[in-house]
Write an enzyme that holds these catalytic residues in place. Sequence first.
Site, PDB file in Angstrom:
ATOM      1  N   HIS A  34     -19.345   0.395  18.582  1.00  0.00           N
ATOM      2  CA  HIS A  34     -19.719   1.020  17.315  1.00  0.00           C
ATOM      3  C   HIS A  34     -21.237   0.926  17.179  1.00  0.00           C
ATOM      4  O   HIS A  34     -21.931   0.440  18.089  1.00  0.00           O
ATOM      5  CB  HIS A  34     -18.992   0.356  16.144  1.00  0.00           C
ATOM      6  CG  HIS A  34     -19.137  -1.138  16.101  1.00  0.00           C
ATOM      7  ND1 HIS A  34     -20.341  -1.772  15.908  1.00  0.00           N
ATOM      8  CD2 HIS A  34     -18.223  -2.128  16.258  1.00  0.00           C
ATOM      9  CE1 HIS A  34     -20.172  -3.066  15.918  1.00  0.00           C
ATOM     10  NE2 HIS A  34     -18.891  -3.327  16.144  1.00  0.00           N
ATOM     11  N   HIS A  37     -23.092  -2.292  18.236  1.00  0.00           N
ATOM     12  CA  HIS A  37     -23.360  -2.433  19.673  1.00  0.00           C
ATOM     13  C   HIS A  37     -24.510  -1.524  20.114  1.00  0.00           C
ATOM     14  O   HIS A  37     -25.371  -1.922  20.892  1.00  0.00           O
ATOM     15  CB  HIS A  37     -22.123  -2.045  20.496  1.00  0.00           C
ATOM     16  CG  HIS A  37     -20.902  -2.859  20.219  1.00  0.00           C
ATOM     17  ND1 HIS A  37     -19.800  -2.357  19.566  1.00  0.00           N
ATOM     18  CD2 HIS A  37     -20.598  -4.143  20.529  1.00  0.00           C
ATOM     19  CE1 HIS A  37     -18.867  -3.283  19.490  1.00  0.00           C
ATOM     20  NE2 HIS A  37     -19.325  -4.391  20.061  1.00  0.00           N
ATOM     21  N   GLN A  61     -11.061 -16.292  25.241  1.00  0.00           N
ATOM     22  CA  GLN A  61     -11.485 -16.560  23.873  1.00  0.00           C
ATOM     23  C   GLN A  61     -10.446 -16.121  22.837  1.00  0.00           C
ATOM     24  O   GLN A  61     -10.717 -16.158  21.641  1.00  0.00           O
ATOM     25  CB  GLN A  61     -12.840 -15.904  23.592  1.00  0.00           C
ATOM     26  CG  GLN A  61     -12.836 -14.392  23.494  1.00  0.00           C
ATOM     27  CD  GLN A  61     -14.243 -13.824  23.495  1.00  0.00           C
ATOM     28  OE1 GLN A  61     -14.982 -13.918  24.470  1.00  0.00           O
ATOM     29  NE2 GLN A  61     -14.648 -13.244  22.375  1.00  0.00           N
ATOM     30  N   LEU A 148     -25.679 -10.367  14.715  1.00  0.00           N
ATOM     31  CA  LEU A 148     -25.528 -11.473  13.766  1.00  0.00           C
ATOM     32  C   LEU A 148     -24.274 -11.355  12.912  1.00  0.00           C
ATOM     33  O   LEU A 148     -24.010 -12.232  12.096  1.00  0.00           O
ATOM     34  CB  LEU A 148     -26.778 -11.582  12.888  1.00  0.00           C
ATOM     35  CG  LEU A 148     -27.911 -12.378  13.551  1.00  0.00           C
ATOM     36  CD1 LEU A 148     -29.223 -12.171  12.820  1.00  0.00           C
ATOM     37  CD2 LEU A 148     -27.555 -13.860  13.595  1.00  0.00           C
ATOM     38  N   VAL A 176     -25.087  -4.249  11.572  1.00  0.00           N
ATOM     39  CA  VAL A 176     -25.108  -2.845  11.142  1.00  0.00           C
ATOM     40  C   VAL A 176     -23.901  -2.626  10.227  1.00  0.00           C
ATOM     41  O   VAL A 176     -22.801  -3.117  10.519  1.00  0.00           O
ATOM     42  CB  VAL A 176     -25.075  -1.895  12.361  1.00  0.00           C
ATOM     43  CG1 VAL A 176     -24.994  -0.441  11.906  1.00  0.00           C
ATOM     44  CG2 VAL A 176     -26.310  -2.111  13.224  1.00  0.00           C
ATOM     45  N   LYS A 184     -19.883  -3.196  10.424  1.00  0.00           N
ATOM     46  CA  LYS A 184     -19.224  -2.443  11.497  1.00  0.00           C
ATOM     47  C   LYS A 184     -18.476  -3.428  12.398  1.00  0.00           C
ATOM     48  O   LYS A 184     -19.003  -4.494  12.747  1.00  0.00           O
ATOM     49  CB  LYS A 184     -20.257  -1.692  12.336  1.00  0.00           C
ATOM     50  CG  LYS A 184     -21.076  -0.688  11.539  1.00  0.00           C
ATOM     51  CD  LYS A 184     -20.678   0.730  11.856  1.00  0.00           C
ATOM     52  CE  LYS A 184     -21.569   1.713  11.109  1.00  0.00           C
ATOM     53  NZ  LYS A 184     -21.093   3.093  11.245  1.00  0.00           N
ATOM     54  N   ARG A 187     -12.599  -3.957  14.966  1.00  0.00           N
ATOM     55  CA  ARG A 187     -11.294  -4.187  14.346  1.00  0.00           C
ATOM     56  C   ARG A 187     -11.103  -3.410  13.045  1.00  0.00           C
ATOM     57  O   ARG A 187     -10.002  -3.408  12.495  1.00  0.00           O
ATOM     58  CB  ARG A 187     -11.089  -5.685  14.108  1.00  0.00           C
ATOM     59  CG  ARG A 187     -10.868  -6.475  15.411  1.00  0.00           C
ATOM     60  CD  ARG A 187     -10.645  -7.946  15.141  1.00  0.00           C
ATOM     61  NE  ARG A 187     -10.244  -8.717  16.306  1.00  0.00           N
ATOM     62  CZ  ARG A 187     -11.053  -9.543  16.975  1.00  0.00           C
ATOM     63  NH1 ARG A 187     -12.310  -9.689  16.615  1.00  0.00           N
ATOM     64  NH2 ARG A 187     -10.602 -10.227  18.008  1.00  0.00           N
TER      65      ARG A 187
END
Lengths: 292, 292
Positions: A34, A37, A61, A148, A176, A184, A187
């Site tokens: 999205h 990224h 993970q 972040l 973002v 964003k 998921r």
Amino acid sequence: MITIYEQHELKKWVLQQKGDKRSIGFVPTMGYLHEGHLSLIKKAKEENDAVIVSIFVNPLQFGPNEDFDRYPRDIERDSRLAQEAGADLLFHPSVEVMYPFEPAVTVKVNRRADVLCGSSRIGHFDGVATVVAKLFHLTEPSRAYFGLKDAQQVAVIEAMTGDLNFPVEIVPCDTVREQDGLAKSSRNVFLTDEEREEAKVIYASLTEVKDLLLSGVNPLSAKEKLEELLKKKLTGTVDYAEILSYPELKEPSSDSTRLIAAAAVKYSKARLIDNVLIELTPDGKKEVENHV
Amino acid sequence: MITIYEQHELKKWVLQQKGDKRSIGFVPTMGYLHEGHLSLIKKAKEENDAVIVSIFVNPLQFGPNEDFDRYPRDIERDSRLAQEAGADLLFHPSVEVMYPFEPAVTVKVNRRADVLCGSSRIGHFDGVATVVAKLFHLTEPSRAYFGLKDAQQVAVIEAMTGDLNFPVEIVPCDTVREQDGLAKSSRNVFLTDEEREEAKVIYASLTEVKDLLLSGVNPLSAKEKLEELLKKKLTGTVDYAEILSYPELKEPSSDSTRLIAAAAVKYSKARLIDNVLIELTPDGKKEVENHV
């Protein structure tokens, strides 16, 4: 942009870049790209000679009851978007390529991992740190870019890079957001229309609490207010609502100069996380928008 | 040879070598160098453009009741010997330089670490793997040299390098021995004359058992024989006497093609370890002298 699936081909390309003294910027992702990224890829392109993007949904993970199998994937769309954003190489390995057998040696996160997402996702950050260590060794980047939105992940990766002396600069990048403030996330596609509509409350509540902290309200009261706001306005379940020091992720003390307000909310098919960072200066209190 | 104590100076030197496209060979040590270490440095010199030797007694790999404080140190002698053997750079950091605070992120060894030295030295190999990971990142070597006297350490470092994809070639090197067979070790200085004299029995017993294994004796009988030989002939306490597969360090099966016979013996002021590797081929059984 070239796409590579095997480690040895990636190593060959990396060695070539090194030989030509080209700096490498690296953007590790789990795909389903999205704008968050893409902003990382664009920044990497500005700051480096070559950009590697990895797309790998890392089983290490995910917990046994988490969404590894149904994590959204769309490699064709991702490939087009990564190229448009400036990627030179897309590394898209299979699970077998990354983990030909169960690793005997892994990376262990002893602090910063037992709160927020780590308290409900046991072993999650060990899995994150292990795959990022592997990818750093495979791509040998000068700089690596992380959003972040996953501020705890940034805190863990910065600890790993410092404690293990990785020769990589970690570049944390602003979250973002959609127009209504929702962060964003890959998921977000799992939200119903109603959930998507109300989910804007998460960021609104975080910013409200940020303002309280900046106006001098103490962290404990701010945390209670955050919980109250979220629980009152959301049909989703509040997994956590926390105010902690950043990047240590400890209970704030009077010495804390940087705080994080963070929340996780569970819907039927998606668990959303978001956060804001708050910088407290000795002479008055000042906000920074998501900067580490 | 230049001597460097700080990380940032080391990084600068390493970057310079990389810029000049000089390959780096790395020999990590805890100092008090003997001919075993010097053979590693000489081999590194033959195979690389530049050689870094580190001397660092790593507190993370010593248990609370082990010999960290009294581990032998002689940096002046070491410095001369390293230079004579061909080192270009000696990295000799303080504990504060390597661990400015307790690391939040470490390396965890999940297999190969619960037997032999790992069974009595809890956390030892996590400490070894963590410091070696740090040193690999600081020195960015093409090749790193380890002595097979610590065969379990070699097995752990090879697992780490493979599982975490470190861009380093691990070069295991033969054990260097005294004339009577005793493996060279920094801890040999702690032996009394009597202990030093009888300690030759360790290697003699290992080679006797190796011959038994090569003649077709099964690993369990060979292990019993090894214990018997050591206990009969030594005044020191036998910490372990084992026959395992190598490098997996599991109970041997009929499929095992490479075995290790290993022993540890405790004296009042030193704990000695030694091993031999045995290669079993499908058509008859064949010995290799300490080659992985």
